[in-house]
Design a protein around this motif. Sequence first.
Motif, PDB file in Angstrom:
ATOM      1  N   PRO A  63       0.824  -1.215   0.000  1.00  0.00           N
ATOM      2  CA  PRO A  63       0.000   0.000   0.000  1.00  0.00           C
ATOM      3  C   PRO A  63       0.851   1.255   0.000  1.00  0.00           C
ATOM      4  N   ARG A  64       0.242   2.350  -0.447  1.00  0.00           N
ATOM      5  CA  ARG A  64       0.892   3.649  -0.387  1.00  0.00           C
ATOM      6  C   ARG A  64       0.713   4.235   1.000  1.00  0.00           C
ATOM      7  N   THR A  65       1.652   5.065   1.406  1.00  0.00           N
ATOM      8  CA  THR A  65       1.601   5.655   2.738  1.00  0.00           C
ATOM      9  C   THR A  65       1.611   7.169   2.627  1.00  0.00           C
ATOM     10  N   PRO A  66       0.560   7.851   3.074  1.00  0.00           N
ATOM     11  CA  PRO A  66       0.576   9.318   3.041  1.00  0.00           C
ATOM     12  C   PRO A  66       1.696   9.853   3.916  1.00  0.00           C
ATOM     13  N   LEU A  67       2.336  10.940   3.455  1.00  0.00           N
ATOM     14  CA  LEU A  67       3.398  11.551   4.237  1.00  0.00           C
ATOM     15  C   LEU A  67       2.777  12.523   5.228  1.00  0.00           C
ATOM     16  N   ALA A  68       2.586  12.092   6.444  1.00  0.00           N
ATOM     17  CA  ALA A  68       1.990  12.975   7.438  1.00  0.00           C
ATOM     18  C   ALA A  68       2.484  12.580   8.818  1.00  0.00           C
ATOM     19  N   ARG A  69       2.636  13.573   9.652  1.00  0.00           N
ATOM     20  CA  ARG A  69       3.008  13.307  11.031  1.00  0.00           C
ATOM     21  C   ARG A  69       1.763  13.431  11.892  1.00  0.00           C
ATOM     22  N   ALA A  70       1.878  12.978  13.117  1.00  0.00           N
ATOM     23  CA  ALA A  70       0.715  12.950  14.001  1.00  0.00           C
ATOM     24  C   ALA A  70       0.138  14.342  14.229  1.00  0.00           C
ATOM     25  N   ASP A  71       1.023  15.350  14.234  1.00  0.00           N
ATOM     26  CA  ASP A  71       0.552  16.701  14.519  1.00  0.00           C
ATOM     27  C   ASP A  71       0.229  17.489  13.256  1.00  0.00           C
ATOM     28  N   GLN A  72       0.115  16.788  12.129  1.00  0.00           N
ATOM     29  CA  GLN A  72      -0.071  17.490  10.877  1.00  0.00           C
ATOM     30  C   GLN A  72      -1.013  16.706   9.974  1.00  0.00           C
ATOM     31  N   PRO A  73      -2.127  17.282   9.541  1.00  0.00           N
ATOM     32  CA  PRO A  73      -3.067  16.548   8.692  1.00  0.00           C
ATOM     33  C   PRO A  73      -2.456  16.228   7.332  1.00  0.00           C
ATOM     34  N   PRO A  74      -2.821  15.088   6.746  1.00  0.00           N
ATOM     35  CA  PRO A  74      -2.240  14.681   5.474  1.00  0.00           C
ATOM     36  C   PRO A  74      -2.458  15.699   4.363  1.00  0.00           C
ATOM     37  N   SER A  75      -3.506  16.491   4.443  1.00  0.00           N
ATOM     38  CA  SER A  75      -3.838  17.416   3.365  1.00  0.00           C
ATOM     39  C   SER A  75      -2.772  18.496   3.171  1.00  0.00           C
ATOM     40  N   LEU A  76      -1.912  18.678   4.154  1.00  0.00           N
ATOM     41  CA  LEU A  76      -0.882  19.709   4.031  1.00  0.00           C
ATOM     42  C   LEU A  76       0.265  19.262   3.139  1.00  0.00           C
ATOM     43  N   SER A  77       0.383  17.976   2.916  1.00  0.00           N
ATOM     44  CA  SER A  77       1.482  17.498   2.090  1.00  0.00           C
ATOM     45  C   SER A  77       1.000  17.229   0.672  1.00  0.00           C
ATOM     46  N   GLU A  78       1.870  17.569  -0.278  1.00  0.00           N
ATOM     47  CA  GLU A  78       1.542  17.320  -1.677  1.00  0.00           C
ATOM     48  C   GLU A  78       2.241  16.070  -2.194  1.00  0.00           C
ATOM     49  N   TRP A  79       2.807  15.287  -1.268  1.00  0.00           N
ATOM     50  CA  TRP A  79       3.510  14.065  -1.656  1.00  0.00           C
ATOM     51  C   TRP A  79       3.033  12.902  -0.795  1.00  0.00           C
ATOM     52  N   GLU A  80       3.085  11.706  -1.368  1.00  0.00           N
ATOM     53  CA  GLU A  80       2.825  10.491  -0.608  1.00  0.00           C
ATOM     54  C   GLU A  80       3.944   9.501  -0.908  1.00  0.00           C
ATOM     55  N   ARG A  81       4.204   8.648   0.050  1.00  0.00           N
ATOM     56  CA  ARG A  81       5.224   7.626  -0.170  1.00  0.00           C
ATOM     57  C   ARG A  81       4.593   6.379  -0.765  1.00  0.00           C
ATOM     58  N   VAL A  82       5.246   5.824  -1.769  1.00  0.00           N
ATOM     59  CA  VAL A  82       4.815   4.572  -2.384  1.00  0.00           C
ATOM     60  C   VAL A  82       5.776   3.488  -1.917  1.00  0.00           C
ATOM     61  N   LEU A  83       5.260   2.513  -1.192  1.00  0.00           N
ATOM     62  CA  LEU A  83       6.113   1.430  -0.706  1.00  0.00           C
ATOM     63  C   LEU A  83       6.423   0.470  -1.843  1.00  0.00           C
ATOM     64  N   LEU A  84       7.662   0.013  -1.892  1.00  0.00           N
ATOM     65  CA  LEU A  84       8.134  -0.793  -3.017  1.00  0.00           C
ATOM     66  C   LEU A  84       8.574  -2.180  -2.561  1.00  0.00           C
ATOM     67  N   PRO A  85       8.383  -3.188  -3.395  1.00  0.00           N
ATOM     68  CA  PRO A  85       8.787  -4.560  -3.060  1.00  0.00           C
ATOM     69  C   PRO A  85      10.263  -4.805  -3.367  1.00  0.00           C
ATOM     70  N   ILE A  86      11.134  -4.034  -2.695  1.00  0.00           N
ATOM     71  CA  ILE A  86      12.570  -4.169  -2.936  1.00  0.00           C
ATOM     72  C   ILE A  86      13.317  -4.134  -1.615  1.00  0.00           C
ATOM     73  N   ASP A  87      14.571  -4.523  -1.680  1.00  0.00           N
ATOM     74  CA  ASP A  87      15.427  -4.495  -0.507  1.00  0.00           C
ATOM     75  C   ASP A  87      15.608  -3.051  -0.045  1.00  0.00           C
ATOM     76  N   PRO A  88      15.586  -2.794   1.266  1.00  0.00           N
ATOM     77  CA  PRO A  88      15.700  -1.411   1.748  1.00  0.00           C
ATOM     78  C   PRO A  88      17.013  -0.734   1.405  1.00  0.00           C
ATOM     79  N   GLY A  89      18.034  -1.492   1.024  1.00  0.00           N
ATOM     80  CA  GLY A  89      19.316  -0.878   0.707  1.00  0.00           C
ATOM     81  C   GLY A  89      19.420  -0.319  -0.705  1.00  0.00           C
ATOM     82  N   VAL A  90      18.374  -0.466  -1.513  1.00  0.00           N
ATOM     83  CA  VAL A  90      18.426  -0.032  -2.911  1.00  0.00           C
ATOM     84  C   VAL A  90      18.346   1.491  -3.008  1.00  0.00           C
ATOM     85  N   VAL A  91      19.211   2.075  -3.849  1.00  0.00           N
ATOM     86  CA  VAL A  91      19.138   3.496  -4.180  1.00  0.00           C
ATOM     87  C   VAL A  91      18.407   3.623  -5.514  1.00  0.00           C
TER      88      VAL A  91
END
Length: 397
Positions: A63-91
Amino acid sequence: SSAMATTASLHLHLHLLLSSSRRRCRLLVPRAHTDSISTGRRRFIADTATASAAAAVGPLVLPRTPLARADQPPSLSEWERVLLPIDPGVVLLDIAFVPDDPSHGFLLGTRQTILETKNGGNTWFPRSIPSAEDEDFNYRFNSVSFMGKEGWIIGKPAILLHTSDAGDSWERIPLSAQLPGNMVYIKATGEQSAEMVTDEGAIYVTSNRGYNWKAAVQETVSATLNRTVSSGISGASYYTGTFNTVNRSPDGRYVAVSSRGNFYLTWEPGQPFWQPHNRAVARRIQNMGWRADGGLWLLVRGGGLFLSKGSGITEDFEEASVQSRGFGILDVGYRSKDEAWAAGGSGVLLKTTNGGKTWVRDKAADNIAANLYSVKFLGDNKGYVLGNDGVLLRYVG
């Protein structure tokens, strides 16, 4: 310029600086050694081998993960993180979509990473290309480009892939052993045609699917500097033959930063060699690229951002107002002439709405520990930020 003279070779080294606060955006390094203007089809020869990478196992949709912190509503960010099926060390290194099918795209990275999407980038799955899988090599796929249904992928150790059916099938194109340097950038320019830059500063063009390449630059970067060192290019005598970064404008102009960051070079179609320029800033250059209005932006090590005056190539820059929390900025991407985004170390993400004069931080990315290396807008509403540890941010506006 088809009668360009050949030039002497120059040996250079690839420098990958991967410090946490000053990671470089495009890991380029030139060694310009243009022994041949046209090289024929030859058996691919590689002289280095590295441990094989673990192959990705079947498609995995996360799933995709909205970029938001607990003290900040998601609507303030214009970006979301897309989780990828790859090793975390990949650049992650590059991304492109098929113009004839905007929902179909490819994402490249280190450790033989090729991911594919068929839903506009919402989800990605590992793409297996048999001709690009070799147990003796751990490929780093640097660049991907499409025009129509025709596409190209290049990597290191030297590998060139071509598709004429929008990426449904890929053919590996043999490369001449005389082709100097590592390929770091490729741009599809027309039917069976592309433009390629090596880490030695050589620029090549092909019009027959990559089976022959013709040099567009007559002279090595080092030869150019040897001629111009007396004309006042500060730092030219220390040139190690390598570029840190190379960026191309939509109209085919290039700007490159020397390995030490003490000067920069530009090249325009038709010029016989790179043009060196003194930097007009005290600190060394981290990266440079093109604004939407045709002018240049310049990042210095430590976080400063400068804009060239006017829309042409110049050495006259003025500093912009930036809040970067002390972390280095690594790349800038323009969505329009007024709106642009900058990204850098420790998840710093900045926005301008006045062409780059002032920048404001998007705090929603503060909780991302990754370094953000590259900002790419592929259209008004299609933008991505690529980072290390498999971090991909998608523009949602």
